[in-house]
Design a protein around this motif. Structure first.
Motif, PDB file in Angstrom:
ATOM      1  N   GLU A 303      40.959  34.614  58.061  1.00 39.24           N
ATOM      2  CA  GLU A 303      39.896  35.501  58.551  1.00 39.24           C
ATOM      3  C   GLU A 303      38.534  35.197  57.952  1.00 39.24           C
ATOM      4  OE1 GLU A 303      42.754  36.409  57.432  1.00 39.24           O
ATOM      5  OE2 GLU A 303      43.781  37.463  59.070  1.00 39.24           O
ATOM      6  N   THR A 304      38.459  34.263  56.992  1.00 36.88           N
ATOM      7  CA  THR A 304      37.168  33.929  56.367  1.00 36.88           C
ATOM      8  C   THR A 304      36.734  32.498  56.651  1.00 36.88           C
ATOM      9  OG1 THR A 304      38.249  33.245  54.312  1.00 36.88           O
ATOM     10  CG2 THR A 304      37.613  35.572  54.509  1.00 36.88           C
ATOM     11  N   ALA A 305      37.401  31.806  57.570  1.00 37.24           N
ATOM     12  CA  ALA A 305      37.089  30.394  57.842  1.00 37.24           C
ATOM     13  C   ALA A 305      35.678  30.234  58.394  1.00 37.24           C
ATOM     14  CB  ALA A 305      38.119  29.814  58.818  1.00 37.24           C
ATOM     15  N   GLU A 306      35.285  31.093  59.321  1.00 35.01           N
ATOM     16  CA  GLU A 306      33.940  30.994  59.917  1.00 35.01           C
ATOM     17  C   GLU A 306      32.864  31.235  58.869  1.00 35.01           C
ATOM     18  OE1 GLU A 306      31.252  33.297  63.294  1.00 35.01           O
ATOM     19  OE2 GLU A 306      33.443  33.578  63.235  1.00 35.01           O
ATOM     20  N   LEU A 307      33.091  32.180  57.973  1.00 34.17           N
ATOM     21  CA  LEU A 307      32.119  32.480  56.919  1.00 34.17           C
ATOM     22  C   LEU A 307      31.963  31.302  55.971  1.00 34.17           C
ATOM     23  CD1 LEU A 307      30.284  34.718  55.832  1.00 34.17           C
ATOM     24  CD2 LEU A 307      32.208  35.552  54.482  1.00 34.17           C
ATOM     25  N   GLN A 308      33.059  30.620  55.623  1.00 33.68           N
ATOM     26  CA  GLN A 308      32.974  29.457  54.749  1.00 33.68           C
ATOM     27  C   GLN A 308      32.237  28.304  55.429  1.00 33.68           C
ATOM     28  OE1 GLN A 308      36.772  28.508  52.709  1.00 33.68           O
ATOM     29  NE2 GLN A 308      37.573  30.415  53.584  1.00 33.68           N
ATOM     30  N   LYS A 309      32.479  28.158  56.716  1.00 23.66           N
ATOM     31  CA  LYS A 309      31.804  27.087  57.451  1.00 23.66           C
ATOM     32  C   LYS A 309      30.320  27.367  57.610  1.00 23.66           C
ATOM     33  CE  LYS A 309      32.021  24.577  61.847  1.00 23.66           C
ATOM     34  NZ  LYS A 309      32.700  24.477  63.165  1.00 23.66           N
ATOM     35  N   ARG A 310      29.974  28.608  57.778  1.00 19.55           N
ATOM     36  CA  ARG A 310      28.569  28.987  57.990  1.00 19.55           C
ATOM     37  C   ARG A 310      27.709  28.630  56.785  1.00 19.55           C
ATOM     38  NH1 ARG A 310      26.417  35.264  58.745  1.00 19.55           N
ATOM     39  NH2 ARG A 310      24.163  34.766  58.740  1.00 19.55           N
ATOM     40  N   PHE A 311      28.231  28.840  55.573  1.00 18.46           N
ATOM     41  CA  PHE A 311      27.445  28.576  54.373  1.00 18.46           C
ATOM     42  C   PHE A 311      27.911  27.322  53.636  1.00 18.46           C
ATOM     43  CE2 PHE A 311      27.218  33.253  54.907  1.00 18.46           C
ATOM     44  CZ  PHE A 311      25.849  33.359  55.126  1.00 18.46           C
ATOM     45  N   ASN A 312      28.795  26.518  54.255  1.00 19.56           N
ATOM     46  CA  ASN A 312      29.216  25.231  53.707  1.00 19.56           C
ATOM     47  C   ASN A 312      29.749  25.384  52.283  1.00 19.56           C
ATOM     48  OD1 ASN A 312      29.692  22.491  53.668  1.00 19.56           O
ATOM     49  ND2 ASN A 312      27.593  21.962  53.059  1.00 19.56           N
ATOM     50  N   ILE A 313      30.779  26.208  52.146  1.00 20.07           N
ATOM     51  CA  ILE A 313      31.335  26.545  50.837  1.00 20.07           C
ATOM     52  C   ILE A 313      32.332  25.471  50.401  1.00 20.07           C
ATOM     53  CG2 ILE A 313      32.612  28.260  49.516  1.00 20.07           C
ATOM     54  CD1 ILE A 313      29.810  29.109  50.358  1.00 20.07           C
ATOM     55  N   ASN A 314      32.219  25.061  49.148  1.00 20.98           N
ATOM     56  CA  ASN A 314      33.150  24.117  48.549  1.00 20.98           C
ATOM     57  C   ASN A 314      34.414  24.878  48.134  1.00 20.98           C
ATOM     58  OD1 ASN A 314      34.533  22.148  47.192  1.00 20.98           O
ATOM     59  ND2 ASN A 314      32.900  21.688  45.728  1.00 20.98           N
ATOM     60  N   THR A 315      35.554  24.444  48.589  1.00 20.14           N
ATOM     61  CA  THR A 315      36.809  25.166  48.342  1.00 20.14           C
ATOM     62  C   THR A 315      37.443  24.822  47.003  1.00 20.14           C
ATOM     63  OG1 THR A 315      38.050  23.436  49.498  1.00 20.14           O
ATOM     64  CG2 THR A 315      37.295  25.334  50.804  1.00 20.14           C
ATOM     65  N   TYR A 316      36.848  23.933  46.235  1.00 26.90           N
ATOM     66  CA  TYR A 316      37.465  23.489  44.992  1.00 26.90           C
ATOM     67  C   TYR A 316      36.918  24.215  43.765  1.00 26.90           C
ATOM     68  CZ  TYR A 316      39.203  19.696  47.895  1.00 26.90           C
ATOM     69  OH  TYR A 316      39.820  18.980  48.883  1.00 26.90           O
ATOM     70  N   ALA A 317      35.937  25.058  43.922  1.00 24.97           N
ATOM     71  CA  ALA A 317      35.367  25.775  42.779  1.00 24.97           C
ATOM     72  C   ALA A 317      34.809  27.111  43.264  1.00 24.97           C
ATOM     73  CB  ALA A 317      34.266  24.957  42.112  1.00 24.97           C
ATOM     74  N   PRO A 318      34.880  28.154  42.457  1.00 22.55           N
ATOM     75  CA  PRO A 318      34.280  29.441  42.846  1.00 22.55           C
ATOM     76  C   PRO A 318      32.782  29.299  43.069  1.00 22.55           C
ATOM     77  CG  PRO A 318      35.744  29.702  40.957  1.00 22.55           C
ATOM     78  CD  PRO A 318      35.578  28.233  41.164  1.00 22.55           C
ATOM     79  N   THR A 319      32.296  29.966  44.096  1.00 28.67           N
ATOM     80  CA  THR A 319      30.893  29.892  44.478  1.00 28.67           C
ATOM     81  C   THR A 319      30.341  31.302  44.620  1.00 28.67           C
ATOM     82  OG1 THR A 319      31.347  27.846  45.698  1.00 28.67           O
ATOM     83  CG2 THR A 319      29.241  28.940  46.121  1.00 28.67           C
ATOM     84  N   MET A 320      29.136  31.507  44.105  1.00 29.43           N
ATOM     85  CA  MET A 320      28.491  32.816  44.172  1.00 29.43           C
ATOM     86  C   MET A 320      27.137  32.660  44.852  1.00 29.43           C
ATOM     87  SD  MET A 320      27.897  35.518  41.045  1.00 29.43           S
ATOM     88  CE  MET A 320      29.612  35.323  40.569  1.00 29.43           C
ATOM     89  N   LEU A 321      26.907  33.464  45.896  1.00 37.78           N
ATOM     90  CA  LEU A 321      25.667  33.446  46.655  1.00 37.78           C
ATOM     91  C   LEU A 321      25.007  34.816  46.556  1.00 37.78           C
ATOM     92  CD1 LEU A 321      26.949  31.783  49.975  1.00 37.78           C
ATOM     93  CD2 LEU A 321      26.129  30.633  47.929  1.00 37.78           C
ATOM     94  N   VAL A 322      23.677  34.827  46.516  1.00 34.41           N
ATOM     95  CA  VAL A 322      22.920  36.074  46.544  1.00 34.41           C
ATOM     96  C   VAL A 322      21.959  36.021  47.732  1.00 34.41           C
ATOM     97  CG1 VAL A 322      21.175  35.209  44.917  1.00 34.41           C
ATOM     98  CG2 VAL A 322      21.475  37.660  45.244  1.00 34.41           C
ATOM     99  N   PHE A 323      21.953  37.097  48.500  1.00 41.65           N
ATOM    100  CA  PHE A 323      21.115  37.201  49.693  1.00 41.65           C
ATOM    101  C   PHE A 323      20.107  38.330  49.486  1.00 41.65           C
ATOM    102  CE2 PHE A 323      25.070  35.334  51.034  1.00 41.65           C
ATOM    103  CZ  PHE A 323      24.716  34.372  51.967  1.00 41.65           C
TER     104      PHE A 323
END
Length: 800
Positions: A303-323
């Motif tokens: 259910e989060t695949a589109e969200l990861q693709k939208r922001f080009n998230i690396n799946t090998y390390a935790p990522t934190m974004l601020v909007f």
């Protein structure tokens, strides 16, 4: 006693006395450096540099220089470390391995020092306690002054122990492991020794050892399960509020990011592959809950695949974004395999505010526009005063676009809704009409915590390029010459626009309290439940007694209601002066109004209790009866409040005090002056009403506004007021005729109507929406004339 036995006893006592002399502290770092116990780190460092240079063996040829230099270095090593300094202050120890021989515990070893080789009990005594426990030892003042305020940003885990506690020994290995893990996550740790901090243990409600409890937001919760690492970790997670972090998927991502406008906060998203929210992230969300909104994205679900693709998230390390205002592109990003607390704290601190946040309360205003402390730390606020209608959305977007290009650290951008922060906007816009069709940009600098600020209105704002250019020029001028802010004012405290959430917070607080009560019933013993049971039985007794008294008093109340009903019927048929404006009037049918004189000055103003306000009516001898009667009618519905006091000030006696008070606050209020018959201007204070807060030293001012009818069409109340003192038609032969109501001067009628809007003003005073004018001090009692004829201290004005 035989000689061999006497010699053996002598040897034993010699050893004990030698041990006792060895137990004292080796050195006092404060005396060696020559500083006091309250010295700051800067003072200690300055003294150390001077002494080290003076006693360095290469420069000082004194034979004792080397030993003195070693002592100075060792002393600085102890005092420069907060942990070692605190350890020395508490226990007098200069080394981690040294036995705790503080004078606080000297009653344990008053005369003799017993080495461990003599007695080695496996008890939790002070001399055998692990250093980790002594590092976290709490005292009552430390708990109240440090732990409780800090618990609103992070939870605390506290162990209750004692010296002779056998069960405490079994939980020590688990406790050490938990402390090592929790402290790296940012959780506070504390240890309370019941033998030495009985007051703190009773305050926490801990009556047995060992006990473990958690403190969060000032609330104490006990741990009731087996002491295991997994149970304690879950206990800490349960302490945190359940609505800190929201689960984000492809379905609710846009709704979450677009809520920045309503919540007035930046939004943070953490992408990770674990199914549960990490505890470290929950703790960060709790610490910054007032500034940021947090969401969690599980990368392991579809259910989060589109969200990861939208922001080009690396799946090998935790990522934190601020909007922030732009939801299509993150304002900041960090990515690391091992997220540490220091990294997360720095990331959150740098992104606490939007680019141009809305001022919704005083706390946000204080942080965005701090008070000037030093010349290099001054902060300027560019404030957009606008309306909240959609017609102004373009101007706000252009203002945000201008703020996003700002690179100056000393300039902060914000906007405010004029309708919701009317007192602030009236001062900054010089009282212009709130219905104006254009927004306004103001540059301001705060000077002190009392509200003084320098400001300058820059330009009307519709978002045009010309207005942007003008604002840019003013900011460049401000950077070169701060004196362009020529106007000053006392800014009022901002309204809390989120105060309407009180009902929801009250429901949550009630739920938490009921949960705590149920938990106490299930786990606590009867001794701990006695206060709660006593409260319940007391409430039942009071309720039962009230019902019994009410049952016996019903008959007498019915008898008294009958004549009152007859009197009410007579009043409806023709009696004048009966007021029916309030369905539930106060019990008293009069208003106590105290005269403000030199006798009542201290008790009614200077030493007025915190939270209490004195409502003072300004009058003269000629207008006293008329204004007091009108004043009593207007404030009668507010006499039920225990924090309001009512007084009057006679200008004929104490006009100097009134002038001195307005002179103190003349920069904040504007009182219009009238012309007398000679053409000179004078100030007429008759009919003014002052709300004086003696503790906080501010006042709110009511200016009389004439709203009555003219003489030909005056109301029945005016006719009744005008007819007071007129002779009856049948008595004209006995007494000379008085002036008719039309021949009377209009001044009496105008005085009667000066307080027409006082009731509305009182409502705004109770709501806290009136502007406040702060004074440096109250005028002295010497401004009040000593009245030798003063007898009574208050007038009881009947309400008819």
């Amino acid at each position: 006693m035989s000689p061999p036995l006497a010699a053996m006893v002598l040897v034993v006592f010699s050893v004990l006395l030698a041990g006792s002399s060895h137990a004292g502290p080796e050195m006092d770092p404060y005396k060696i450096l020559g500083v006091s116990m309250g010295a700051s780190q800067a003072e200690i460092k300055k003294v150390y540099k001077r002494l080290a240079k003076e006693w360095h063996p290469d420069k000082n040829k004194d034979p004792a220089a080397e030993d003195m230099f070693i002592k100075i270095t060792k002393s600085y090593e102890i005092l420069s470390s907060e942990d070692k300094r605190a350890n020395y202050d508490r226990y007098g120890q200069t080394d981690d391995s040294q036995a705790y021989s503080s004078s606080r515990y000297s009653h344990r070893q008053d005369s003799f020092y017993f080495d461990e080789s003599f007695f080695n009990f496996p008890f939790n005594t002070k001399n055998h306690r692990d250093f980790t426990d002594s590092k976290y030892t709490l005292q009552f003042n430390q708990y109240v002054g440090e732990v409780v305020p800090d618990s609103y940003r992070r939870p605390y885990l506290i162990k209750i122990t004692s010296d002779w506690c056998f069960s405490c020994i079994h939980i020590e290995p688990v406790w050490k492991e938990v402390v090592q893990e929790m402290e790296t996550l940012g959780i506070g740790i504390g240890v309370v020794d019941v033998g030495y901090e009985r007051r703190l243990a009773n305050h926490l409600g801990a009556h047995r050892t060992p006990s473990i409890l958690g403190v969060i937001s000032g609330k104490v919760t006990f741990f009731h399960y087996a002491v295991a690492k997994e149970h304690l970790r879950q206990f800490v997670e349960d302490l945190l509020p359940q609505r800190l972090v929201e689960r984000i998927t492809d379905k609710n991502q846009q709704q979450f990011l677009n809520s920045w406008h309503s919540l007035n906060k930046p939004h943070v998203l953490l992408f990770d592959q674990v199914p549960v929210v990490p505890l470290l992230y929950k703790l960060a969300a709790f610490a910054y809950k007032d500034y940021l909104q947090f969401g969690y994205v599980d990368q392991g679900v579809a259910e989060t695949a589109e969200l990861q693709k939208r922001f080009n998230i690396n799946t090998y390390a935790p990522t934190m974004l601020v909007f922030k205002e732009n939801t299509d592109k993150p304002a900041d990003i960090i990515q690391a395999k091992g997220m540490k607390k220091q990294i997360i704290d720095e990331f959150m601190s740098n992104n606490k505010f939007l680019l141009a946040p809305r001022l919704v309360n005083q706390k946000l205003f204080d942080e965005l526009c701090p008070v000037k402390q030093f010349h290099r730390r001054r902060k300027y606020c560019v404030l957009l005063i606008t309306a909240d209608e959609e017609t102004f959305s373009f101007g706000k977007q252009e203002f945000l676009s201008f703020a996003s290009t700002n690179t100056r650290e000393v300039v902060r951008f914000a906007y405010v809704y004029q309708r919701l922060q009317q007192p602030l906007c009236d001062i900054l816009m010089h009282g212009e009409d709130s219905s104006q069709s254009t927004a306004q940009v103001v540059i301001l600098e705060r000077r002190n915590a009392a509200g003084k600020a320098l400001f300058k209105p820059v330009t009307a704002w519709n978002g045009s390029e010309e207005e942007k250019l003008r604002l840019l020029e003013e900011l460049e001028r401000l950077q070169k010459d701060p004196s362009i802010l020529i106007q000053d004012a006392m800014l009022p405290e901002l309204n809390n626009e989120f105060a309407s959430m009180f009902v929801v917070r009250w429901i949550y607080a009630s739920y938490d309290y009921l949960t705590e009560v149920i938990d106490d019933i299930l786990h606590n013993n009867w001794r701990e439940m006695m206060p709660l049971l006593s409260l319940i039985f007391s409430a039942l007794f009071i309720l039962f007694g009230t019902v019994v008294i009410q049952a016996f008093s019903d008959s007498s109340d019915d008898k008294q209601m009958k004549p009152k009903a007859k009197d009410g019927a007579k009043a409806e048929n023709g009696s004048s002066g009966t007021s029916s404006s309030s369905s539930r009037p106060p019990k008293k049918n009069f208003v106590e109004v105290t005269e403000l004189t030199d006798i009542t000055y201290m008790s009614n103003l200077v030493k007025l209790r915190p939270g209490h306000i004195n409502i003072v009516l300004v009058l003269t001898d000629a207008s006293k009866n008329i204004l007091l009667s009108k004043f009593a009618k207007e404030v009668y519905s507010f006499t039920g409040s225990q924090t309001l006091h009512f007084s009057f000030l006679n200008l004929d006696k104490h006009g100097e005090w009134m002038s001195a008070l307005l002179e103190y606050a003349q920069s904040a209020m504007h009182v219009e002056a009238d012309e007398d018959e000679s053409g000179s201007r004078k100030t007429d204070h008759t009919g003014f009403v002052l709300a004086l807060n003696g503790y906080k030293k501010y006042l709110c001012l009511f200016k009389p506004v004439y709203t009555g009818e003219d003489l030909d069409g005056k109301s029945s109340e005016d006719e009744a007021a005008a007819s007071v003192g007129k002779p009856r038609p049948g008595s004209r032969d006995c007494h000379p005729p008085r002036k008719s109501s039309r021949s009377r001067s209009t001044s009496t009628l105008q005085i009667h109507h000066k307080l027409d809007r006082l009731g509305l003003w009182m409502e705004r005073l109770m709501e806290g929406t009136l502007p406040r004018y702060y004074v440096p001090e109250w005028p002295g009692a010497t401004c009040l004339i000593w009245d030798l004829n003063y007898i009574g201290q208050f007038n009881a004005i009947q309400i008819k």
